[in-house]
Scaffold this motif. Structure first.
Motif, PDB file in Angstrom:
ATOM      1  N   ILE A  71       7.599   5.878  -0.639  1.00  0.00           N
ATOM      2  CA  ILE A  71       7.481   4.891  -1.704  1.00  0.00           C
ATOM      3  C   ILE A  71       6.001   4.709  -2.027  1.00  0.00           C
ATOM      4  O   ILE A  71       5.223   4.222  -1.207  1.00  0.00           O
ATOM      5  CB  ILE A  71       8.138   3.558  -1.308  1.00  0.00           C
ATOM      6  CG1 ILE A  71       9.618   3.787  -0.934  1.00  0.00           C
ATOM      7  CG2 ILE A  71       8.017   2.549  -2.438  1.00  0.00           C
ATOM      8  CD1 ILE A  71      10.350   2.529  -0.512  1.00  0.00           C
ATOM      9  N   TYR A  72       5.635   5.123  -3.255  1.00  0.00           N
ATOM     10  CA  TYR A  72       4.247   5.130  -3.703  1.00  0.00           C
ATOM     11  C   TYR A  72       3.989   3.978  -4.663  1.00  0.00           C
ATOM     12  O   TYR A  72       4.861   3.611  -5.462  1.00  0.00           O
ATOM     13  CB  TYR A  72       3.938   6.443  -4.433  1.00  0.00           C
ATOM     14  CG  TYR A  72       4.008   7.673  -3.570  1.00  0.00           C
ATOM     15  CD1 TYR A  72       2.869   8.197  -2.967  1.00  0.00           C
ATOM     16  CD2 TYR A  72       5.223   8.320  -3.360  1.00  0.00           C
ATOM     17  CE1 TYR A  72       2.931   9.345  -2.185  1.00  0.00           C
ATOM     18  CE2 TYR A  72       5.300   9.459  -2.574  1.00  0.00           C
ATOM     19  CZ  TYR A  72       4.149   9.967  -1.991  1.00  0.00           C
ATOM     20  OH  TYR A  72       4.224  11.099  -1.214  1.00  0.00           O
ATOM     21  N   PRO A  73       2.777   3.423  -4.641  1.00  0.00           N
ATOM     22  CA  PRO A  73       2.452   2.325  -5.552  1.00  0.00           C
ATOM     23  C   PRO A  73       2.188   2.825  -6.966  1.00  0.00           C
ATOM     24  O   PRO A  73       1.852   3.985  -7.189  1.00  0.00           O
ATOM     25  CB  PRO A  73       1.169   1.740  -4.940  1.00  0.00           C
ATOM     26  CG  PRO A  73       0.513   2.922  -4.291  1.00  0.00           C
ATOM     27  CD  PRO A  73       1.649   3.762  -3.753  1.00  0.00           C
ATOM     28  N   PRO A 106       7.902   2.558   8.849  1.00  0.00           N
ATOM     29  CA  PRO A 106       7.105   3.215   7.802  1.00  0.00           C
ATOM     30  C   PRO A 106       5.800   3.789   8.343  1.00  0.00           C
ATOM     31  O   PRO A 106       5.106   3.157   9.136  1.00  0.00           O
ATOM     32  CB  PRO A 106       6.841   2.083   6.805  1.00  0.00           C
ATOM     33  CG  PRO A 106       6.930   0.829   7.630  1.00  0.00           C
ATOM     34  CD  PRO A 106       7.999   1.104   8.650  1.00  0.00           C
ATOM     35  N   LYS A 107       5.473   4.985   7.877  1.00  0.00           N
ATOM     36  CA  LYS A 107       4.229   5.670   8.227  1.00  0.00           C
ATOM     37  C   LYS A 107       3.392   5.842   6.965  1.00  0.00           C
ATOM     38  O   LYS A 107       3.861   5.578   5.861  1.00  0.00           O
ATOM     39  CB  LYS A 107       4.541   7.043   8.843  1.00  0.00           C
ATOM     40  CG  LYS A 107       5.278   6.976  10.167  1.00  0.00           C
ATOM     41  CD  LYS A 107       5.571   8.379  10.685  1.00  0.00           C
ATOM     42  CE  LYS A 107       6.320   8.324  12.011  1.00  0.00           C
ATOM     43  NZ  LYS A 107       6.642   9.685  12.509  1.00  0.00           N
ATOM     44  N   PRO A 108       2.148   6.296   7.105  1.00  0.00           N
ATOM     45  CA  PRO A 108       1.344   6.563   5.906  1.00  0.00           C
ATOM     46  C   PRO A 108       2.041   7.557   4.988  1.00  0.00           C
ATOM     47  O   PRO A 108       2.738   8.459   5.440  1.00  0.00           O
ATOM     48  CB  PRO A 108       0.046   7.149   6.478  1.00  0.00           C
ATOM     49  CG  PRO A 108      -0.038   6.596   7.867  1.00  0.00           C
ATOM     50  CD  PRO A 108       1.378   6.510   8.345  1.00  0.00           C
ATOM     51  N   LEU A 109       1.828   7.380   3.698  1.00  0.00           N
ATOM     52  CA  LEU A 109       2.451   8.262   2.709  1.00  0.00           C
ATOM     53  C   LEU A 109       1.973   9.697   2.869  1.00  0.00           C
ATOM     54  O   LEU A 109       0.809   9.951   3.187  1.00  0.00           O
ATOM     55  CB  LEU A 109       2.123   7.763   1.303  1.00  0.00           C
ATOM     56  CG  LEU A 109       2.893   6.517   0.874  1.00  0.00           C
ATOM     57  CD1 LEU A 109       2.203   5.833  -0.293  1.00  0.00           C
ATOM     58  CD2 LEU A 109       4.333   6.874   0.526  1.00  0.00           C
ATOM     59  N   GLN A 167      -2.582   1.781  11.620  1.00  0.00           N
ATOM     60  CA  GLN A 167      -3.794   1.243  11.021  1.00  0.00           C
ATOM     61  C   GLN A 167      -4.030   1.803   9.621  1.00  0.00           C
ATOM     62  O   GLN A 167      -4.469   1.086   8.715  1.00  0.00           O
ATOM     63  CB  GLN A 167      -4.986   1.536  11.927  1.00  0.00           C
ATOM     64  CG  GLN A 167      -4.960   0.744  13.224  1.00  0.00           C
ATOM     65  CD  GLN A 167      -5.969   1.244  14.248  1.00  0.00           C
ATOM     66  OE1 GLN A 167      -6.768   2.141  13.962  1.00  0.00           O
ATOM     67  NE2 GLN A 167      -5.935   0.670  15.436  1.00  0.00           N
ATOM     68  N   LYS A 168      -3.717   3.082   9.433  1.00  0.00           N
ATOM     69  CA  LYS A 168      -3.901   3.703   8.117  1.00  0.00           C
ATOM     70  C   LYS A 168      -2.974   3.069   7.087  1.00  0.00           C
ATOM     71  O   LYS A 168      -3.390   2.790   5.943  1.00  0.00           O
ATOM     72  CB  LYS A 168      -3.650   5.208   8.204  1.00  0.00           C
ATOM     73  CG  LYS A 168      -3.896   5.946   6.892  1.00  0.00           C
ATOM     74  CD  LYS A 168      -3.712   7.449   7.054  1.00  0.00           C
ATOM     75  CE  LYS A 168      -3.977   8.185   5.736  1.00  0.00           C
ATOM     76  NZ  LYS A 168      -3.810   9.652   5.886  1.00  0.00           N
ATOM     77  N   LEU A 169      -1.713   2.836   7.465  1.00  0.00           N
ATOM     78  CA  LEU A 169      -0.775   2.214   6.532  1.00  0.00           C
ATOM     79  C   LEU A 169      -1.182   0.775   6.233  1.00  0.00           C
ATOM     80  O   LEU A 169      -1.134   0.336   5.080  1.00  0.00           O
ATOM     81  CB  LEU A 169       0.648   2.253   7.107  1.00  0.00           C
ATOM     82  CG  LEU A 169       1.730   1.627   6.217  1.00  0.00           C
ATOM     83  CD1 LEU A 169       1.806   2.338   4.863  1.00  0.00           C
ATOM     84  CD2 LEU A 169       3.088   1.649   6.906  1.00  0.00           C
ATOM     85  N   VAL A 216       3.986  -4.094  -2.119  1.00  0.00           N
ATOM     86  CA  VAL A 216       3.313  -3.579  -0.927  1.00  0.00           C
ATOM     87  C   VAL A 216       4.177  -3.585   0.342  1.00  0.00           C
ATOM     88  O   VAL A 216       4.021  -2.691   1.188  1.00  0.00           O
ATOM     89  CB  VAL A 216       1.965  -4.290  -0.668  1.00  0.00           C
ATOM     90  CG1 VAL A 216       0.970  -3.970  -1.763  1.00  0.00           C
ATOM     91  CG2 VAL A 216       2.141  -5.788  -0.522  1.00  0.00           C
ATOM     92  N   PRO A 217       5.108  -4.516   0.534  1.00  0.00           N
ATOM     93  CA  PRO A 217       5.928  -4.431   1.758  1.00  0.00           C
ATOM     94  C   PRO A 217       6.786  -3.167   1.826  1.00  0.00           C
ATOM     95  O   PRO A 217       7.226  -2.775   2.916  1.00  0.00           O
ATOM     96  CB  PRO A 217       6.813  -5.683   1.681  1.00  0.00           C
ATOM     97  CG  PRO A 217       6.079  -6.619   0.780  1.00  0.00           C
ATOM     98  CD  PRO A 217       5.421  -5.740  -0.227  1.00  0.00           C
ATOM     99  N   PHE A 218       7.044  -2.540   0.676  1.00  0.00           N
ATOM    100  CA  PHE A 218       7.908  -1.366   0.621  1.00  0.00           C
ATOM    101  C   PHE A 218       7.140  -0.049   0.784  1.00  0.00           C
ATOM    102  O   PHE A 218       7.761   0.997   0.990  1.00  0.00           O
ATOM    103  CB  PHE A 218       8.655  -1.317  -0.712  1.00  0.00           C
ATOM    104  CG  PHE A 218       9.660  -2.417  -0.903  1.00  0.00           C
ATOM    105  CD1 PHE A 218      10.992  -2.234  -0.563  1.00  0.00           C
ATOM    106  CD2 PHE A 218       9.280  -3.642  -1.437  1.00  0.00           C
ATOM    107  CE1 PHE A 218      11.923  -3.240  -0.739  1.00  0.00           C
ATOM    108  CE2 PHE A 218      10.198  -4.664  -1.624  1.00  0.00           C
ATOM    109  CZ  PHE A 218      11.523  -4.465  -1.268  1.00  0.00           C
ATOM    110  N   LEU A 219       5.819  -0.080   0.680  1.00  0.00           N
ATOM    111  CA  LEU A 219       5.051   1.158   0.630  1.00  0.00           C
ATOM    112  C   LEU A 219       5.071   1.907   1.955  1.00  0.00           C
ATOM    113  O   LEU A 219       5.094   1.298   3.033  1.00  0.00           O
ATOM    114  CB  LEU A 219       3.600   0.858   0.232  1.00  0.00           C
ATOM    115  CG  LEU A 219       3.391   0.187  -1.126  1.00  0.00           C
ATOM    116  CD1 LEU A 219       1.901  -0.008  -1.386  1.00  0.00           C
ATOM    117  CD2 LEU A 219       4.037   0.984  -2.247  1.00  0.00           C
ATOM    118  N   GLY A 220       5.042   3.237   1.867  1.00  0.00           N
ATOM    119  CA  GLY A 220       4.982   4.065   3.061  1.00  0.00           C
ATOM    120  C   GLY A 220       6.068   5.119   3.085  1.00  0.00           C
ATOM    121  O   GLY A 220       6.910   5.206   2.176  1.00  0.00           O
TER     122      GLY A 220
END
Length: 211
Positions: free
Chosen positions: A102-104, A173-176, A70-72, A87-91
């Motif tokens: 991978i940060y925005p 992927p998990k939250p950064l 949910q956080k991601l 955005v599909p790559f973030l996390g």
């Protein structure tokens, strides 16, 4: 991609890691060609459709809890209007020995990539790269190409030791991770360098500012 030291938990896992991980002594000197990328994409799709059993079985199982997912999702949704292509790559993506965070960026079509890994004795276990959207993929400053299929991330590269293409898989992927936590334990000079590169690329670990 960097050299990786084999895991030493068990002999079988060490052998698997040594034979499956990319052996890249230096940063790749070139990107995979379009034909090579297509071949690697086919290999990647086969991996996703039928991940191997055994010690790499974690690729089969989503171990994220509901709060992490949910956080991601909330983070991705917040960045969607600002930098939609990335955005599909973030996390934080996970593989056998490493993570790829991978940060925005506030610059459209760009990301920052901080990878952690088990280092050789003469290196620190963290690296920084910038990435730029190219079609549906991301091309990085380390001359790798990031590709996606569902909850799997593939890193396509050219092995500098034999000039052959390869691909390495991450998943779920998990939250950064917080930057301070991610860089804990590395020398201050390296930490400052990474943070400066991160800032200059317009990257952030936070939600976008409200307009």
């Amino acid at each position: 991609m960097k050299n990786r030291s084999p895991l030493t938990i068990t002999i079988s896992l060490a052998i698997l890691a040594a034979t499956s991980l990319p052996i890249v002594a230096q940063q790749s000197k070139r990107y995979p060609t379009e034909n090579q990328l297509q071949q690697l994409m086919n290999q990647f799709r086969n991996f996703v459709d039928s991940p191997p059993e055994g010690s790499r079985g974690f690729y089969l199982r989503d171990t994220r809890n509901a709060a992490q997912s949910q956080k991601l999702i909330a983070f991705v949704r917040a960045w969607l209007p600002v930098n939609p292509d990335v955005v599909p790559f973030l996390g934080q993506w996970t593989a056998l020995e490493e993570t790829m965070n991978i940060y925005p960026s506030t610059i459209k079509g760009q990301v920052c990539i901080i990878e952690t890994f088990i280092p050789p004795s003469d290196e620190i276990g963290i690296s920084f790269a910038k990435g730029t959207i190219s079609g549906k993929h991301i091309r990085t400053s380390e001359r790798t190409i990031l590709v996606l299929k569902g909850n799997y991330l593939g890193v396509a590269f050219i092995n500098t030791s034999n000039d052959r293409p390869g691909i390495y898989e991450y998943a779920w992927p998990k939250p950064l991770r917080n930057l301070a936590e991610l860089m804990r334990g590395i020398p201050q000079v390296d930490r400052n360098r990474f943070l400066q590169q991160f800032k200059e690329a317009g990257c952030t670990e936070s939600l976008p500012k409200q307009r």
